[in-house]
Design an enzyme around this catalytic site. Structure first.
Site, PDB file in Angstrom:
ATOM      1  N   HIS A 145       0.854  -1.186   0.000  1.00 59.96           N
ATOM      2  CA  HIS A 145       0.000   0.000   0.000  1.00 59.96           C
ATOM      3  C   HIS A 145       0.889   1.233   0.000  1.00 59.96           C
ATOM      4  CE1 HIS A 145      -3.776   2.245   0.768  1.00 59.96           C
ATOM      5  NE2 HIS A 145      -2.947   3.095   1.345  1.00 59.96           N
ATOM      6  N   CYS A 146       0.758   2.048  -1.034  1.00 57.82           N
ATOM      7  CA  CYS A 146       1.628   3.216  -1.186  1.00 57.82           C
ATOM      8  C   CYS A 146       0.899   4.463  -0.704  1.00 57.82           C
ATOM      9  CB  CYS A 146       2.039   3.376  -2.651  1.00 57.82           C
ATOM     10  SG  CYS A 146       3.160   4.768  -2.934  1.00 57.82           S
ATOM     11  N   PRO A 147       1.354   5.110   0.373  1.00 54.77           N
ATOM     12  CA  PRO A 147       0.689   6.342   0.821  1.00 54.77           C
ATOM     13  C   PRO A 147       0.863   7.498  -0.150  1.00 54.77           C
ATOM     14  CG  PRO A 147       2.689   5.955   2.090  1.00 54.77           C
ATOM     15  CD  PRO A 147       2.482   4.740   1.244  1.00 54.77           C
ATOM     16  N   ASN A 150      -1.958   7.001  -2.303  1.00 59.94           N
ATOM     17  CA  ASN A 150      -3.229   6.817  -1.597  1.00 59.94           C
ATOM     18  C   ASN A 150      -3.989   5.652  -2.222  1.00 59.94           C
ATOM     19  OD1 ASN A 150      -5.132   7.351   0.399  1.00 59.94           O
ATOM     20  ND2 ASN A 150      -6.298   8.751  -0.913  1.00 59.94           N
TER      21      ASN A 150
END
Length: 375
Positions: free
Chosen positions: A182-184, A187
């Site tokens: 999951h890449c912040p 998003n």
């Protein structure tokens, strides 16, 4: 006299009966409290007992509130990270157009001007396209109906079918097909349908930052030296002004536009160099994973499986790896040679091979072999 003795004996008997009743009630209350304690202890142990419980499980349970907080903070701060990426990139583009492009047009030869205009705009288009596609494209989720897929496991968290290479994202609270992480900064989860967009964005952003750092090195040195001269002249000007009146104070040596220009060039070079180092390392890491035909999550799983089979004298083989070159062709969606131009060097919204539910052999793979786990 006898009546008094009889009265005293009757009172004593009544007192003894009361004491006996009090003792019985007290013992009865103690026994009830002990029974309730044992019953509660038994219920608690029956609810929490697990034969697989160990120190790691207890530690994970203690850190579960921390994980929950991190997941929710990452989910809400994803919008801030996306806005930060857009803002920083836009600031670099604005500095290039406002400060550097006029200087390039005035001082460079026509050949170098054409090169900078062509490469710079191509790189910018690739960055914008792949970042937009990475944040707007769904990574892919398995169907919720249990009858749609056969021979797959069930996710323990969302109670839904979990095909091969699918993992549950605690931030999105959904299972993701071929989940990488999951890449912040997006998003969004990086999965089956947007993995190529994510890697291409990292690659072209790194290339753009390296291009700006190399092209602006001489400008950065001149701007940094000019800022140091500004500081020195400002200090001398203030020392002279301290011995003069207000009307005799000399004007500043550098205008506001000159100061803004030099500071913008320094800001551009420092930011681009920092991003090139950090994002370049991440890009190389993902390039190595793609070469081996695995994701970030599968790397840890495959390493443990490799160690387990090694103890038994067996060799682990990744069932989703078709060789270094074919892995890249499968990942980029290159079926014919012209796809290197139309799908890699130019913006292309083509879909990856497969649906993410089953992993049949792609048609672009040259080596036909059975995907064995161990031999």
């Amino acid at each position: 006299m006898r009546s008094r003795q009889r009265m005293f004996a009757a009172v004593m008997r009544l007192l003894l009966k009361c004491l006996r009743l009090g003792r019985r009630r007290r013992f009865r209350l103690v026994r009830q409290a002990e029974q309730l304690w044992h019953y509660g202890h038994l219920c608690l142990r029956s609810l929490l007992y697990n034969s697989f419980t160990n120190g790691d499980v207890v530690l994970d349970s203690l850190f579960e509130p921390v994980y929950w907080l991190v997941d929710h903070v990452t989910r809400w701060f994803g919008v801030v990270f996306v806005a930060l990426v857009i803002g920083l990139t836009s600031s670099i583009v604005a500095i290039v157009y406002i400060c550097l492009l006029p200087l390039i047009l005035q001082t460079y030869t026509p050949a170098w001007i054409c090169w900078h205009l062509a490469y710079g705009h191509w790189n910018l288009i690739m960055i914008v396209f792949h970042y937009y596609m990475a944040i707007t494209t769904s990574p892919g989720h398995p169907p919720q109906a249990k009858n749609d897929l056969t021979g797959v496991s069930i996710c323990r968290k969302c109670i839904a079918p979990k095909p091969a290479r699918t993992h549950h994202c605690s931030i999105c609270n959904r299972c993701v097909l071929k989940m990488d992480h999951h890449c912040p900064w997006l998003n969004n989860c990086v999965g089956h349908y947007n993995h190529r967009y994510f890697f291409s964005f990292c690659l072209f952003m790194t290339m753009g930052c390296i291009y700006c750092s190399i092209s602006g090195w001489e400008m950065f040195r001149d701007a940094y030296a000019a800022i140091e001269r500004m500081k020195l002249l400002e200090k001398e000007r203030l020392q002279v002004a301290a011995n003069q009146t207000y009307y005799q104070t000399p004007p500043p040596s550098f205008s506001f536009r000159q100061r803004a220009f030099h500071k913008s060039v320094v800001y551009l070079w420092v930011l681009c160099s920092s991003v090139a180092l950090a994002l370049g390392a991440l890009t190389l890491w993902h390039a190595a994973l793609i070469t081996r035909g695995e994701t970030s999550i599968e790397r840890h799983i495959n390493r443990k499986e490799r160690q387990r089979l090694q103890k038994k004298g067996k060799v682990f083989r990744n069932p989703y790896s078709y060789g270094s070159w074919d892995n890249w062709k499968v990942f980029l969606g290159v079926d014919v040679p012209r796809h290197w131009l139309t799908r890699v060097l130019l913006p292309s919204p083509h879909l990856p091979h497969g649906t993410g539910l089953s992993w049949d052999l792609p048609p672009c793979v040259t080596e036909q072999r059975a995907p064995l786990l161990a031999i």
